[in-house]
Motif scaffolding. Structure first.
Motif, PDB file in Angstrom:
ATOM      1  N   UNK A  55       0.869  -1.178   0.000  1.00 17.73           N
ATOM      2  CA  UNK A  55       0.000   0.000   0.000  1.00 17.73           C
ATOM      3  C   UNK A  55       0.904   1.226   0.000  1.00 17.73           C
ATOM      4  N   UNK A  56       0.895   1.951  -1.097  1.00 17.04           N
ATOM      5  CA  UNK A  56       1.726   3.140  -1.259  1.00 17.04           C
ATOM      6  C   UNK A  56       0.900   4.383  -0.940  1.00 17.04           C
ATOM      7  N   UNK A  57       1.374   5.182   0.014  1.00 20.77           N
ATOM      8  CA  UNK A  57       0.615   6.364   0.436  1.00 20.77           C
ATOM      9  C   UNK A  57       0.325   7.296  -0.735  1.00 20.77           C
ATOM     10  N   UNK A  58       1.260   7.402  -1.665  1.00 24.60           N
ATOM     11  CA  UNK A  58       1.100   8.317  -2.793  1.00 24.60           C
ATOM     12  C   UNK A  58      -0.051   7.921  -3.718  1.00 24.60           C
ATOM     13  N   UNK A  59      -0.450   6.655  -3.657  1.00 23.75           N
ATOM     14  CA  UNK A  59      -1.492   6.167  -4.561  1.00 23.75           C
ATOM     15  C   UNK A  59      -2.897   6.324  -3.988  1.00 23.75           C
ATOM     16  N   UNK A  60      -3.012   6.708  -2.712  1.00 26.47           N
ATOM     17  CA  UNK A  60      -4.307   6.669  -2.038  1.00 26.47           C
ATOM     18  C   UNK A  60      -5.098   7.960  -2.214  1.00 26.47           C
ATOM     19  N   UNK A  61      -6.421   7.802  -2.277  1.00 28.22           N
ATOM     20  CA  UNK A  61      -7.337   8.951  -2.350  1.00 28.22           C
ATOM     21  C   UNK A  61      -8.337   8.945  -1.195  1.00 28.22           C
ATOM     22  N   UNK A  62      -8.226   7.952  -0.296  1.00 23.47           N
ATOM     23  CA  UNK A  62      -9.237   7.796   0.757  1.00 23.47           C
ATOM     24  C   UNK A  62      -8.828   8.404   2.101  1.00 23.47           C
ATOM     25  N   UNK A  63      -7.598   8.919   2.218  1.00 24.47           N
ATOM     26  CA  UNK A  63      -7.110   9.566   3.447  1.00 24.47           C
ATOM     27  C   UNK A  63      -7.125   8.620   4.653  1.00 24.47           C
ATOM     28  N   UNK A  64      -6.946   7.330   4.402  1.00 26.89           N
ATOM     29  CA  UNK A  64      -6.959   6.355   5.498  1.00 26.89           C
ATOM     30  C   UNK A  64      -5.597   5.707   5.724  1.00 26.89           C
ATOM     31  N   UNK A  65      -4.580   6.165   5.018  1.00 25.20           N
ATOM     32  CA  UNK A  65      -3.268   5.515   5.104  1.00 25.20           C
ATOM     33  C   UNK A  65      -2.734   5.532   6.530  1.00 25.20           C
ATOM     34  N   UNK A  66      -2.818   6.652   7.215  1.00 26.95           N
ATOM     35  CA  UNK A  66      -2.282   6.755   8.576  1.00 26.95           C
ATOM     36  C   UNK A  66      -3.007   5.814   9.534  1.00 26.95           C
ATOM     37  N   UNK A  67      -4.297   5.626   9.315  1.00 26.97           N
ATOM     38  CA  UNK A  67      -5.059   4.694  10.153  1.00 26.97           C
ATOM     39  C   UNK A  67      -4.607   3.260   9.914  1.00 26.97           C
ATOM     40  N   UNK A  68      -4.272   2.936   8.674  1.00 25.81           N
ATOM     41  CA  UNK A  68      -3.766   1.602   8.352  1.00 25.81           C
ATOM     42  C   UNK A  68      -2.379   1.420   8.941  1.00 25.81           C
ATOM     43  N   UNK A  69      -1.564   2.466   8.863  1.00 20.79           N
ATOM     44  CA  UNK A  69      -0.203   2.413   9.390  1.00 20.79           C
ATOM     45  C   UNK A  69      -0.194   2.245  10.903  1.00 20.79           C
ATOM     46  N   UNK A  70      -1.068   2.953  11.603  1.00 18.04           N
ATOM     47  CA  UNK A  70      -1.096   2.915  13.069  1.00 18.04           C
ATOM     48  C   UNK A  70      -1.752   1.658  13.618  1.00 18.04           C
TER      49      UNK A  70
END
Length: 240
Positions: A111-126
C-alpha cells in the motif's frame, strides 16, 4: 547459469557455474501461511522438466535464455486469488477504498501512500484499521507491505540460518535502516546502521543500543556509511 571469473585465491569449487533454484519448502510455507498459489502465476518462469527428484544443476534457470522453461502464465488478479492474505487485500479495496500494488508480488502486496485517495493511510499504518494475526506488516520507503506472518526478513533469516546450520543469534550480523529490517536486526547478534529511515527504527535503536553500531555521521552518509559498515563486518570476519 553463471560461471564466476577466476580470481586470486579461488579454488576449484569457487569457480563452478551457479544459478538459482527456488526453495520449495519455503514456498509451501508461504502458500500454507495464507498466500495460496495463484500469486505465482505471471511472476515466475516455470518449468515442465523439473521435479523434486531432479538434481539442482538440472533445474538452474538461465535468465539469459529461458529455453526449457516455456510456461509463463498470465498474472491472476487479487480478486481471484485464494488465501487469507488476498481476502484481506480485497477487504481493503472493497470496504476501505485502498489502492493496492500487487503487480509482480507473489506472496505479498503493498500500500503506497502516494497512490491513495481515501485519506486512510495513517489509520492503516497505526493499526486503527486492523489486520489479521496471520498476516504480517512492515513499512518500507513510505509504503506498507503485507505478507504471511511466517514471512518477513526475520523469519527468512532464521530459516536460512537453520538450513545452513548456524546460530542466527550468535553467528550473524546485518545492515539495516528501515522498519521492515527491525525483526531481522533484533534476531541477529549485531546490526550496523548506515542511515535511519523510520521512526520505528529510531525507537528500536534507542531501546537496544548495545545491539547496533551507527556508521553514519555529519561527514559520512549514503553509500559511504554503507562502506564503513561493510568494512567493519569484513574486519570482524578477518579476526575470526
Amino acid at each position: 547459469t553463471y560461471t564466476p571469473l577466476e580470481y586470486s585465491g579461488a579454488i576449484a569449487d569457487d569457480l563452478k557455474p551457479f544459478g538459482l533454484r527456488e526453495d520449495r519448502t519455503w514456498r509451501e510455507r508461504m502458500e500454507l501461511g495464507g498466500a495460496g498459489t495463484e500469486g505465482y502465476a505471471g511472476n515466475e518462469v516455470s518449468s515442465n522438466r523439473c521435479d523434486e527428484s531432479d538434481d539442482v544443476e538440472e533445474c538452474l534457470i538461465d535468465y539469459e535464455s529461458t529455453e526449457g522453461f516455456p510456461f509463463v502464465e498470465d498474472e491472476v488478479p487479487i480478486t481471484q486469488r485464494q488465501g487469507n492474505l488476498w481476502d484481506y487485500a480485497n477487504q481493503l479495496v472493497e470496504k476501505e477504498g485502498f489502492v493496492l500494488d500487487s503487480k509482480s508480488y507473489s506472496t505479498a502486496f503493498r500500500v503506497n501512500k502516494k497512490h491513495q485517495t481515501n485519506h486512510k493511510f495513517d489509520a492503516l499504518l497505526s493499526g486503527d484499521i486492523a489486520h489479521p494475526e496471520a498476516i504480517g506488516k512492515s513499512t518500507n520507503l513510505g509504503c506498507i507491505d503485507f505478507y504471511p506472518a511466517s514471512s518477513g526478513k526475520g523469519n527468512c533469516c532464521r530459516y536460512i540460518a537453520n538450513e545452513l546450520g548456524f546460530n542466527l543469534a550468535t553467528e550473524s550480523v546485518c545492515i539495516c535502516d528501515d522498519d521492515n529490517d527491525i525483526e531481522m536486526a533484533l534476531a541477529c547478534s549485531h546490526s550496523y546502521i548506515p542511515s535511519l529511515s523510520s521512526e520505528s527504527m529510531v525507537d528500536t535503536l534507542r531501546k537496544n543500543q548495545s545491539k547496533f553500531t551507527q556508521t553514519f555521521g555529519p561527514d559520512i552518509s549514503s553509500t559511504a556509511a554503507t562502506e564503513v559498515a561493510l568494512n567493519l563486518i569484513y574486519s570482524m570476519t578477518e579476526r575470526a
